[in-house]
Design an enzyme around this catalytic site. Structure first.
Site, PDB file in Angstrom:
ATOM      1  N   GLU A 237     -27.375  27.243 -11.372  1.00 54.85           N
ATOM      2  CA  GLU A 237     -27.154  28.377 -12.150  1.00 54.85           C
ATOM      3  C   GLU A 237     -27.997  29.594 -11.820  1.00 54.85           C
ATOM      4  O   GLU A 237     -27.461  30.904 -12.206  1.00 54.85           O
ATOM      5  CB  GLU A 237     -27.493  27.978 -13.598  1.00 54.85           C
ATOM      6  CG  GLU A 237     -26.391  26.946 -14.156  1.00 54.85           C
ATOM      7  CD  GLU A 237     -26.541  26.662 -15.696  1.00 54.85           C
ATOM      8  OE1 GLU A 237     -26.275  27.812 -16.373  1.00 54.85           O
ATOM      9  OE2 GLU A 237     -26.585  25.660 -16.259  1.00 54.85           O
ATOM     10  N   HIS A 253     -29.559   1.559  -3.557  1.00 56.60           N
ATOM     11  CA  HIS A 253     -28.566   0.413  -3.692  1.00 56.60           C
ATOM     12  C   HIS A 253     -27.342   1.057  -3.220  1.00 56.60           C
ATOM     13  O   HIS A 253     -26.189   0.447  -3.387  1.00 56.60           O
ATOM     14  CB  HIS A 253     -28.411  -0.014  -5.016  1.00 56.60           C
ATOM     15  CG  HIS A 253     -29.756  -0.848  -5.428  1.00 56.60           C
ATOM     16  ND1 HIS A 253     -29.898  -2.150  -5.137  1.00 56.60           N
ATOM     17  CD2 HIS A 253     -30.836  -0.342  -6.293  1.00 56.60           C
ATOM     18  CE1 HIS A 253     -31.163  -2.439  -5.620  1.00 56.60           C
ATOM     19  NE2 HIS A 253     -31.868  -1.267  -6.189  1.00 56.60           N
ATOM     20  N   LYS A 348     -14.840  29.391 -19.048  1.00 60.55           N
ATOM     21  CA  LYS A 348     -14.746  29.259 -20.563  1.00 60.55           C
ATOM     22  C   LYS A 348     -13.616  30.095 -21.052  1.00 60.55           C
ATOM     23  O   LYS A 348     -12.945  30.083 -21.952  1.00 60.55           O
ATOM     24  CB  LYS A 348     -16.191  29.551 -21.178  1.00 60.55           C
ATOM     25  CG  LYS A 348     -17.279  28.384 -20.888  1.00 60.55           C
ATOM     26  CD  LYS A 348     -18.556  28.714 -21.761  1.00 60.55           C
ATOM     27  CE  LYS A 348     -19.206  27.538 -21.704  1.00 60.55           C
ATOM     28  NZ  LYS A 348     -20.724  27.740 -22.306  1.00 60.55           N
TER      29      LYS A 348
HETATM   30  O1  PA5 Z   1     -26.544  26.986 -19.034  1.00 59.57           O
HETATM   31  C1  PA5 Z   1     -25.472  27.381 -19.376  1.00 59.57           C
HETATM   32  O2  PA5 Z   1     -25.041  28.289 -19.793  1.00 59.57           O
HETATM   33  C2  PA5 Z   1     -24.761  26.184 -19.727  1.00 59.57           C
HETATM   34  O3  PA5 Z   1     -25.043  25.161 -19.104  1.00 59.57           O
HETATM   35  C3  PA5 Z   1     -24.409  26.092 -21.412  1.00 59.57           C
HETATM   36  O4  PA5 Z   1     -25.631  25.270 -21.806  1.00 59.57           O
HETATM   37  C4  PA5 Z   1     -23.279  25.037 -21.591  1.00 59.57           C
HETATM   38  O5  PA5 Z   1     -22.166  25.608 -21.092  1.00 59.57           O
HETATM   39  C5  PA5 Z   1     -23.129  24.800 -23.211  1.00 59.57           C
HETATM   40  O6  PA5 Z   1     -23.290  26.054 -23.923  1.00 59.57           O
HETATM   41  P1  PA5 Z   1     -24.128  25.924 -25.255  1.00 59.57           P
HETATM   42  O7  PA5 Z   1     -25.470  25.503 -24.710  1.00 59.57           O
HETATM   43  O8  PA5 Z   1     -24.156  27.330 -25.691  1.00 59.57           O
HETATM   44  O9  PA5 Z   1     -23.756  24.980 -26.202  1.00 59.57           O
END
Ligand code: PA5
Length: 364
Positions: A237, A253, A348
């Site tokens: 990310e 394994h 999303k």
């Molecule tokens: O880092 C991110 O933006 C994602 O991994 C979010 O954490 C994930 O999409 C879930 O969203 P939220 O944390 O708002 O529930």
């Protein structure tokens, strides 16, 4: 002077994620106070087991807590990253609903099922539907989290409430000393790894530079297994690169066999990062060493990284902060803005084009 050190070093960090880590101690204190203040109406003796429902940055908090407390936790606990709750979740299950935004559809769908099953629910969120609709209608206690952050940058704001709530409900042993030590460890990590420490003295900047152009393969074991997953997610990310996490002893394994047939163009890019800590099982220590010997000829580089700190929670957060900084510095070295996660937002957005509704009744 290194390009990570100058006044322009953070110019491409549009959301200020690097500087934001510097506020971690304040975030820690805020989160601890909020979780200590929330009214919990459930008697600890009622709780038979625990589920934490969440995704991505909001779910890894629970994995890290489970890693830190795996030897001392007093009830079975699972992390549910799914639309559906497993069948065992019922009236005596403590269900922690964890969504930073409060709008994640998997978590909201699981929430409606938890409420239908009369589970003992607690929400941790900055708002959204989870922060308003369900609590208002169903009386779910909510730990409020400050809005305005990327979920992964709010890790401590999501993780500390999990520790405090599980401590208050006696799922964990008393957590006060662990939290105090973890807070000190975080402050020390920021002082050593932060952006104002020059690369010549900064292990996070040095590791980031050594990872330029590589695909990190991150291995953990026991307490460091979820930390490897956090590192992987942060490379994905923040630095926007592929990265993969695995755990010993399981990888010995199966996965180990794949290195023998590693195409050289992949192997010449692979950087193996082994996350270790001194208390790992003696055989796990040997496995790290022996597996390294077997795999090293097939990858570009191997680094062994050991957690600092005495207590398990402090060790976990020490390595988490290191991984956060490394992934951010790597983004900067690559000329990438670590903040926006366009791929996640696009997906999303597409999913939101149609509603997802409440959960369908489980098939018999
Ligand atoms: O880092 C991110 O933006 C994602 O991994 C979010 O954490 C994930 O999409 C879930 O969203 P939220 O944390 O708002 O529930």
């Amino acid at each position: 002077m290194s390009e990570l050190d100058g006044p322009e070093a953070l110019a491409s960090d549009s959301l200020g994620l690097v500087r934001g880590i510097g506020d971690s101690v304040a975030a820690f204190d805020e989160a601890r106070a909020a979780a200590e203040a929330v009214e919990l109406i459930y008697p600890p003796s009622e709780i038979s087991d625990v589920a934490l429902c969440g995704m991505g940055g909001s779910a890894i908090a629970a994995d890290l807590v489970l890693g830190a407390y795996r030897e001392r936790i007093r009830r079975p606990m699972s992390v549910v990253r799914d639309y559906f709750l497993p069948g065992w979740i019922g009236e005596r299950t403590l269900v922690v609903l964890s969504s930073y935004s409060g709008g994640t559809e998997e978590t909201l769908t699981a929430t409606s099922q938890a409420i239908d099953r009369n589970a003992l629910t607690v929400a941790i969120t900055s708002g959204g539907k989870l922060g308003t609709h369900y609590p208002v209608e169903e009386g779910v206690p909510v730990v409020p989290v400050a809005p305005g952050f990327q979920p992964r940058a709010a890790l401590l704001r999501m993780l500390i409430p999990v520790v405090v709530i599980l401590g208050r409900l006696e799922v964990l042993p008393p957590v006060g000393d662990d939290l105090d030590e973890a807070r000190q460890t975080i402050a020390a990590a920021i002082a050593t790894l932060g952006p104002d420490v020059p690369e010549s003295e900064n292990p996070a900047k040095q590791l980031a530079r050594s990872l330029q152009g590589t695909v990190p393969l991150i291995w953990g074991s026991e307490l460091t297994t979820p930390i490897a997953v956090r590192w992987k997610g942060q490379f994905n990310e923040n630095a926007k690169i592929p990265a993969y996490a695995s755990a010993l002893p399981e990888l010995d394994h199966n996965e180990i066999c794949g290195f023998a047939g590693m195409p050289s163009e992949l192997g010449s890019r692979a950087a193996l990062l082994m996350l270790r800590e001194p208390r790992q099982h003696r055989q796990v220590q040997r496995r790290f060493d022996l597996t390294r010997e077997l795999v090293e000829p097939h990858v570009a580089k191997v680094a062994s990284i050991t957690a600092d700190g005495t207590g398990a929670l402090a060790k976990v957060l020490d390595l988490v902060l290191l991984g956060d900084y490394v992934s951010l510095y790597l983004a900067l070295l690559n000329g990438v803005d670590p903040g926006p996660v366009e791929m996640i937002e696009r997906l999303k957005g597409r999913l939101a084009e149609t509603g997802y509704g409440r959960a369908p009744a489980p098939s018999s």
